[in-house]
Write an enzyme that holds these catalytic residues in place. Structure first.
Site, mmCIF file in Angstrom:
data_model
loop_
_atom_site.group_PDB
_atom_site.id
_atom_site.type_symbol
_atom_site.label_atom_id
_atom_site.label_comp_id
_atom_site.label_asym_id
_atom_site.label_seq_id
_atom_site.Cartn_x
_atom_site.Cartn_y
_atom_site.Cartn_z
ATOM 1 N N CYS B 106 7.017 -2.326 -5.630
ATOM 2 C CA CYS B 106 6.547 -3.713 -5.613
ATOM 3 C C CYS B 106 6.254 -4.183 -7.031
ATOM 4 O O CYS B 106 6.608 -5.286 -7.423
ATOM 5 C CB CYS B 106 5.314 -3.826 -4.720
ATOM 6 N N CYS B 203 -0.192 -2.105 1.986
ATOM 7 C CA CYS B 203 -0.556 -3.419 2.508
ATOM 8 C C CYS B 203 0.229 -3.837 3.733
ATOM 9 O O CYS B 203 -0.305 -4.425 4.650
ATOM 10 C CB CYS B 203 -0.456 -4.476 1.409
#
Lengths: 404, 360
Positions: B106, B203
């Site tokens: 990410c 997440c």
């Protein structure tokens, strides 16, 4: 501090100057219009007068207008009414179970239609082509004795294309179906004459016309079968329960008065519509002159005078919108979205544009307060930003090519 | 006060990036807030007050902070990039018997690539994130990344893929602070997120756990191919079968479903034969590992002795590095427990991040 220029009038409008100047007068209309005593009288007069103004403006009768909490509620009411009538075995709907809706409508129409579909109605979609045109022969084939309702907005909020509603009306009447139009985008931008349009139901919104939010108007032609959505008191001749938003009606009445004056004292084309069209033409000429790779939408069709829709090649629409905002320009890349998340516009996707094209789209919608200088400063910024974004787009492509 | 420059601030809606935004604004930067929408929230289970970094509640929190401190705020749609660069490799990694580290992907492909581009497109001079890390000048004069002053929160482990060329444009506004100082500042700024719970775990996985996440992503016929045997090391005797190698990670001892007289640990996952090898704890220790996709923030060379972290929670261990063609060998002074393929091996000299790579 940067200068702020608002160019998103199809999303909402600032309050008209006459409202801003006289707002305290509006506060006098606090009484409940349904009461019998003195406090109700001026408010009832206001509602009555506003309905009459609507009737005069649109060539209708004052009893045909229902005040609602907004255009979304008005659109919901139309579809809910249909379902309730059917449920109550209204003879009109005995053999009718099909609804025909265009696929570029506002979400309040699309969602209402889908809701009815889930409840057993047959929903068919009117296809809007890439150029904004409608194949009327195709619609004719979709219509039948089973059609209960056709809903087509008079003009699309994104492309500004105005649809041939009167022609369509003849076809709809031919099969005896009801005809509804969401006319939210029309008010203040074009003449509205409901008998010419030939519709049974029409939706309007106050806040798209320089008035307060929280007020919609639903036109229901006499003799049209109808069931209310909001159950409650006997307001609006028992067609919409709930005390009317009288302050918003007051603001709306001021704006309607101006429109009415204009309609009675000037020839077509009306000066305010001409003002919008002149600025829109200037905007398009300037962009055409200064920015390459712009593809216009709907320009071959009749259009609202205030709306310009384009796709700009070699840029990312998300960054374009943000960059314009940071320079003080409020525009839109599609319908205002409550999540603030830039998904490609469903209107453009349904018209057959690619996701990439939809993401490169830009809608500029002008209003009465827009000036020539607004247009020039907007095009200055747009030119600069497009150049910058294209540079980075190119860098990225080069980097990707080099990586191979 | 003249502006110190325009900054694109990555805001997750958590206390760290929210405070970072408020801090930058108070320091005189022209701040633009942005949240990357990376995942369809409707698929996450959202528990009130316990948002993960991908829930819509978090976007609303970020927006509320931006509105309060009066900065422009935008939601960037990054779902397709996140799917391609983070989710798909995450799932594939588990199917190969590795334990992936999606936060680095990410950072590599979204925060420090996509956002860098957005920074340029929006005519910003800087990109800021709420990472616990510090950009510092190194003795050679070049900029480097140094660990956060909060040792517990330090996130430099996730930053080893950053291109050193972008360091002059990066700001970590809270890297010099302790977590409780950040929370205090958040209170002083009046931020609603001041006492919001820290996000933990991955997440996008949410409360369901990674195992269910992987199973929801992969067609059943492919999942079924990842079933196999559990074998005991070193005898090779079969102790049982398992429902898929993605359910295991190196060093795991619970949930093996084995009835054995001594405590066993997963010591190797064979992604080709789909065999999960278990054994006594001592077999978890190795004194070397191989690293691929080696990235250097500051120059390193064969023979250097560095401090090495092999997972986020690892305290670090001394090791000598040696280049062997495309890959690098890391030779530890002391054997290390559960060296796990798919995790990152990250190198430090004192407190300075030198670079890192992926454990093979």
């Amino acid at each position: 501090m940067i200068k702020k220029v608002y160019l998103d009038y199809n999303a909402t409008t600032p309050l008209g100057q006459s409202i801003v100047q006289a707002w305290a007068d509006g506060l006098n209309f606090w009484g409940n219009p349904s009461s019998i005593h003195w406090a109700s009288r001026p408010v009832r007069t206001l509602l009555r007068q506003t309905r009459q103004d609507l009737a005069d403006l649109f060539g209708a009768s004052s009893t045909e207008f229902i005040f609602t909490g907004g255009a979304t509620e008005a659109n919901n009411t139309v579809f809910n009414s249909l379902n309730e009538l059917k449920r109550k075995n209204h003879p009109y709907f005995k053999n009718r179970n099909q609804i025909l809706v265009s696929n570029t409508e506002h979400p309040s129409v699309i969602q209402s239609a889908s809701h009815l579909q889930a409840m057993g109605w047959k929903v068919d979609w009117i296809k809007i082509n890439q150029d904004g045109s409608i194949d009327l022969a195709e619609v004719q084939e979709q219509l039948s004795e089973q059609t209960a309702l056709v809903s087509l907005h008079i003009a699309n909020n994104e492309t500004g294309v105005v649809y041939p509603i009167a022609e369509l009306s003849k076809m709809v009447k031919g099969v005896g179906a009801l005809f509804h139009t969401d006319a939210v985008q029309a008010l203040g931008k074009m003449d509205i004459h409901l008998p010419t349009w030939g519709v049974d139901l029409a939706t309007f919104s106050a806040h798209k016309f320089y008035s307060l939010k929280g007020l919609g108007v639903l036109y229901v032609k006499k003799q049209t079968p109808f069931e209310p959505l909001m159950l409650g008191g006997s307001q609006e001749r028992k067609r919409r329960g709930g005390t009317e938003n009288t302050f918003a009606v007051w603001s709306f009445s001021l704006m309607l008065k101006k429109l009415l004056d204009d309609q009675q004292n000037s020839n077509s084309p009306r000066p305010p519509f001409e003002h919008l069209k002149n600025l829109r033409d200037l905007l398009e000429q300037q962009i055409e002159k200064r920015i390459s790779g712009v593809r216009w939408t709907g320009t071959a069709m009749p259009r609202l005078p205030n709306t310009s829709h384009m796709m700009i090649s070699g840029i990312d629409g998300e960054s374009l919108l943000m960059s314009l905002d940071l320079e003080g320009f409020a525009v839109s890349t599609g319908a205002a979205c409550s999540s603030g998340n830039p998904e490609p516009s469903p209107v453009l996707i349904n018209m057959g544009f690619s996701k990439q094209q939809a993401q490169q789209s830009l809608r500029v919608s002008l209003g009465y307060p827009t000036t020539k200088s607004d247009i020039y400063s907007f095009v200055d910024s747009l030119e600069k930003i497009v150049e910058r974004l294209r540079k980075y787009q190119l860098n990225t492509i080069e980097r990707e090519v080099n990586a191979i | 006060m003249p502006s110190k420059g325009r900054v694109l601030m990555a805001m997750s809606g958590g206390v760290d990036s929210s405070t970072a935004a408020a801090l930058l604004k108070s320091q005189g930067y022209d701040v633009i807030g942005a949240t990357m929408q990376v995942w369809d929230y409707s698929q996450c289970e959202i528990v009130e007050g316990e948002g993960t970094c991908c829930s819509s509640i978090d976007v609303e929190d970020a927006r509320a902070v931006a509105d309060l401190i009066d900065i422009p705020f935008y939601v960037l749609n990054c779902e397709s990039q996140f799917r391609e660069k983070v989710i798909d490799p995450f799932v594939q990694s588990y199917l190969q018997g590795h334990t992936p580290l999606p936060c680095v992907d990410c950072n590599t492909y979204l925060k420090f690539d996509h956002l860098i581009r957005k920074m340029a497109e929006l005519d910003c001079q800087f990109l800021a994130t709420g990472h616990y890390a510090q950009v510092v000048p190194t003795p050679s004069g070049a900029l480097g990344i140094q660990t956060s002053s909060d040792r517990w929160k330090d996130q430099t482990y996730f930053l080893f893929t950053i291109d050193p060329a972008i360091l002059p444009r990066l700001i970590f506004p809270i890297g010099h602070l302790q977590k409780d100082e950040v929370r205090n500042l958040a209170r002083q700024f009046g931020l609603s997120v001041a006492s919001k719970k820290d996000s933990t775990g991955i997440c996008f996985v949410g409360q369901q756990g990674y195992q269910k996440f992987v199973e929801a992503e992969v067609p059943t016929n492919i999942l079924n191919q990842k079933r196999g045997d559990i074998k005991l090391f070193p005898t090779g005797s079969k102790l049982g079968t398992h429902e898929g190698i993605h359910r295991f990670t190196y060093g795991q001892s619970r949930g093996l479903g084995l009835d054995h007289h001594e405590k066993l640990f997963v010591i190797k996952i064979d992604g080709e034969k789909n065999v999960v090898w278990v054994g006594e704890e001592k077999y978890l220790y190795r004194d070397s590992l191989m690293v691929k996709n080696f990235k250097q923030l500051l120059p390193m060379k064969s023979g250097d002795t560095l401090n090495v972290k092999i997972r986020y929670a690892h305290v670090g261990a001394e090791a000598r590095i040696e280049q062997m063609g495309e890959t690098w060998k890391v030779q530890f002074k002391e054997p290390q427990r559960a060296i796990t393929p798919g995790q990152a091996c990250v190198f430090y000299q004192d407190e300075v991040l030198m670079g890192g790579g992926w454990i093979v």
